[in-house]
Design a protein around this motif. Structure first.
Motif, PDB file in Angstrom:
ATOM      1  N   ALA A 158      61.492  24.436  46.543  1.00 59.00           N
ATOM      2  CA  ALA A 158      62.273  25.245  47.491  1.00 59.00           C
ATOM      3  C   ALA A 158      62.444  24.486  48.812  1.00 59.00           C
ATOM      4  O   ALA A 158      63.533  24.464  49.386  1.00 59.00           O
ATOM      5  CB  ALA A 158      61.607  26.597  47.720  1.00 59.00           C
ATOM      6  N   ILE A 159      61.386  23.842  49.288  1.00 55.80           N
ATOM      7  CA  ILE A 159      61.465  23.076  50.537  1.00 55.80           C
ATOM      8  C   ILE A 159      62.420  21.894  50.369  1.00 55.80           C
ATOM      9  O   ILE A 159      63.306  21.673  51.207  1.00 55.80           O
ATOM     10  CB  ILE A 159      60.071  22.596  50.981  1.00 55.80           C
ATOM     11  CG1 ILE A 159      59.219  23.788  51.408  1.00 55.80           C
ATOM     12  CG2 ILE A 159      60.184  21.570  52.123  1.00 55.80           C
ATOM     13  CD1 ILE A 159      57.738  23.458  51.608  1.00 55.80           C
ATOM     14  N   ALA A 219      70.303  20.646  54.147  1.00 55.72           N
ATOM     15  CA  ALA A 219      70.370  20.295  55.566  1.00 55.72           C
ATOM     16  C   ALA A 219      70.755  18.825  55.746  1.00 55.72           C
ATOM     17  O   ALA A 219      71.505  18.480  56.671  1.00 55.72           O
ATOM     18  CB  ALA A 219      69.027  20.570  56.239  1.00 55.72           C
ATOM     19  N   TYR A 220      70.281  17.976  54.864  1.00 58.64           N
ATOM     20  CA  TYR A 220      70.583  16.545  54.973  1.00 58.64           C
ATOM     21  C   TYR A 220      72.072  16.264  54.756  1.00 58.64           C
ATOM     22  O   TYR A 220      72.661  15.426  55.449  1.00 58.64           O
ATOM     23  CB  TYR A 220      69.739  15.748  53.980  1.00 58.64           C
ATOM     24  CG  TYR A 220      69.903  14.253  54.130  1.00 58.64           C
ATOM     25  CD1 TYR A 220      69.469  13.600  55.276  1.00 58.64           C
ATOM     26  CD2 TYR A 220      70.499  13.502  53.133  1.00 58.64           C
ATOM     27  CE1 TYR A 220      69.627  12.225  55.421  1.00 58.64           C
ATOM     28  CE2 TYR A 220      70.663  12.131  53.272  1.00 58.64           C
ATOM     29  CZ  TYR A 220      70.218  11.502  54.415  1.00 58.64           C
ATOM     30  OH  TYR A 220      70.392  10.151  54.558  1.00 58.64           O
ATOM     31  N   VAL A 221      72.679  16.967  53.830  1.00 61.16           N
ATOM     32  CA  VAL A 221      74.120  16.809  53.605  1.00 61.16           C
ATOM     33  C   VAL A 221      74.881  17.166  54.881  1.00 61.16           C
ATOM     34  O   VAL A 221      75.775  16.435  55.324  1.00 61.16           O
ATOM     35  CB  VAL A 221      74.598  17.670  52.410  1.00 61.16           C
ATOM     36  CG1 VAL A 221      76.113  17.742  52.343  1.00 61.16           C
ATOM     37  CG2 VAL A 221      74.023  17.126  51.110  1.00 61.16           C
ATOM     38  N   VAL A 222      74.516  18.273  55.503  1.00 62.34           N
ATOM     39  CA  VAL A 222      75.177  18.686  56.742  1.00 62.34           C
ATOM     40  C   VAL A 222      74.890  17.668  57.847  1.00 62.34           C
ATOM     41  O   VAL A 222      75.777  17.312  58.628  1.00 62.34           O
ATOM     42  CB  VAL A 222      74.740  20.107  57.153  1.00 62.34           C
ATOM     43  CG1 VAL A 222      75.300  20.487  58.516  1.00 62.34           C
ATOM     44  CG2 VAL A 222      75.177  21.110  56.094  1.00 62.34           C
ATOM     45  N   VAL A 279      70.984  27.343  48.891  1.00 61.08           N
ATOM     46  CA  VAL A 279      71.767  28.166  49.806  1.00 61.08           C
ATOM     47  C   VAL A 279      70.899  28.610  50.983  1.00 61.08           C
ATOM     48  O   VAL A 279      71.359  28.664  52.126  1.00 61.08           O
ATOM     49  CB  VAL A 279      72.378  29.378  49.079  1.00 61.08           C
ATOM     50  CG1 VAL A 279      73.180  30.255  50.030  1.00 61.08           C
ATOM     51  CG2 VAL A 279      73.244  28.924  47.922  1.00 61.08           C
ATOM     52  N   ALA A 280      69.629  28.886  50.711  1.00 55.04           N
ATOM     53  CA  ALA A 280      68.718  29.267  51.791  1.00 55.04           C
ATOM     54  C   ALA A 280      68.591  28.130  52.803  1.00 55.04           C
ATOM     55  O   ALA A 280      68.484  28.371  54.007  1.00 55.04           O
ATOM     56  CB  ALA A 280      67.353  29.642  51.228  1.00 55.04           C
ATOM     57  N   GLY A 281      68.633  26.895  52.343  1.00 56.02           N
ATOM     58  CA  GLY A 281      68.604  25.750  53.255  1.00 56.02           C
ATOM     59  C   GLY A 281      69.858  25.688  54.103  1.00 56.02           C
ATOM     60  O   GLY A 281      69.804  25.394  55.301  1.00 56.02           O
ATOM     61  N   LEU A 282      70.976  25.997  53.491  1.00 59.81           N
ATOM     62  CA  LEU A 282      72.231  25.966  54.237  1.00 59.81           C
ATOM     63  C   LEU A 282      72.308  27.088  55.265  1.00 59.81           C
ATOM     64  O   LEU A 282      72.914  26.922  56.322  1.00 59.81           O
ATOM     65  CB  LEU A 282      73.417  26.030  53.277  1.00 59.81           C
ATOM     66  CG  LEU A 282      73.609  24.773  52.425  1.00 59.81           C
ATOM     67  CD1 LEU A 282      74.737  24.970  51.429  1.00 59.81           C
ATOM     68  CD2 LEU A 282      73.846  23.548  53.272  1.00 59.81           C
ATOM     69  N   SER A 303      61.154  23.912  60.271  1.00 61.54           N
ATOM     70  CA  SER A 303      61.119  25.308  59.841  1.00 61.54           C
ATOM     71  C   SER A 303      61.113  25.511  58.329  1.00 61.54           C
ATOM     72  O   SER A 303      60.523  26.475  57.851  1.00 61.54           O
ATOM     73  CB  SER A 303      62.270  26.096  60.471  1.00 61.54           C
ATOM     74  OG  SER A 303      63.512  25.576  60.098  1.00 61.54           O
ATOM     75  N   ALA A 304      61.735  24.615  57.568  1.00 66.59           N
ATOM     76  CA  ALA A 304      61.802  24.828  56.108  1.00 66.59           C
ATOM     77  C   ALA A 304      60.420  24.939  55.459  1.00 66.59           C
ATOM     78  O   ALA A 304      60.182  25.882  54.692  1.00 66.59           O
ATOM     79  CB  ALA A 304      62.644  23.752  55.435  1.00 66.59           C
TER      80      ALA A 304
END
Length: 184
Positions: A155-156, A163-166, A52-55, A127-128
């Motif tokens: 976590a990274i 992010a890749y899915v988006v 969720v933090a990635g999203l 940034s991740a």
């Protein structure tokens, strides 16, 4: 856009990603203390909320498109709410990490004219790792055992998978000539 115009836009429902961004940050910070982690081989722990933090990094990209440079105001509000929902050390670690990632994302989204899919993925790739390392280092000052290689790596990777899915969704929409600002 003036602050008055921004407030009118938000009240009319014209900035859903900005509102989601402000809500997700304190929610994620709260969840780091509430959602159980999974043990890692090096003694660390993987927090499932890393996905969720990635999203939220991607939501931030859409929020900046909605509210431009006022994204900094949204971050300040979210940081303040984090101090209400989370332990101080998590709120501080999160705020520092988000300032780091926000600065990277803001620069990329302000100065790059590349397609949105490219900017979303590139901003996450840059940034991740930086914000994750900063967050877990600062969180480890009061929570032993969280600043471990497996914890940071998972976590990274979790953030980058989100992010890749988006990125894939946006890339497909761009190829079809569809709007990439609307709902995913």
């Amino acid at each position: 856009m003036t602050l008055t115009e921004l407030l009118k836009k938000i009240i009319r429902g014209g900035a859903p990603f900005a509102l989601l961004y402000v809500a997700l940050i304190p929610f994620i910070n709260w969840s780091y203390g509430a959602v159980p982690t999974l043990p890692m081989p090096d003694g660390g722990a993987w927090p499932p909320m890393s996905i969720v933090a990635g999203l939220v990094l991607v939501v931030r990209d859409f929020a900046q498109r909605e509210i431009k440079h006022y994204i900094w105001v949204a971050l300040a509000i979210a940081a303040a709410l984090s101090f209400v929902t989370s332990p101080a050390v998590i709120a501080i670690a999160s705020t520092v990490a988000f300032i780091i990632s926000e600065t990277i994302d803001w620069a990329l989204f302000t100065f790059s004219k590349k397609p949105l899919s490219y900017r979303v993925m590139l901003s996450s790739l840059i940034s991740a790792p930086i914000d994750t390392t900063a967050f877990w280092y600062l969180a480890s000052l009061s929570q032993e055992g969280v600043f471990r290689p497996y914890t940071i790596a998972t976590a990274i990777v979790s953030k980058l998978l989100g992010a890749y899915v988006v990125y894939l969704i946006l890339k497909r929409r761009e190829a079809a000539g569809e709007d990439t600002v609307g709902d995913l």
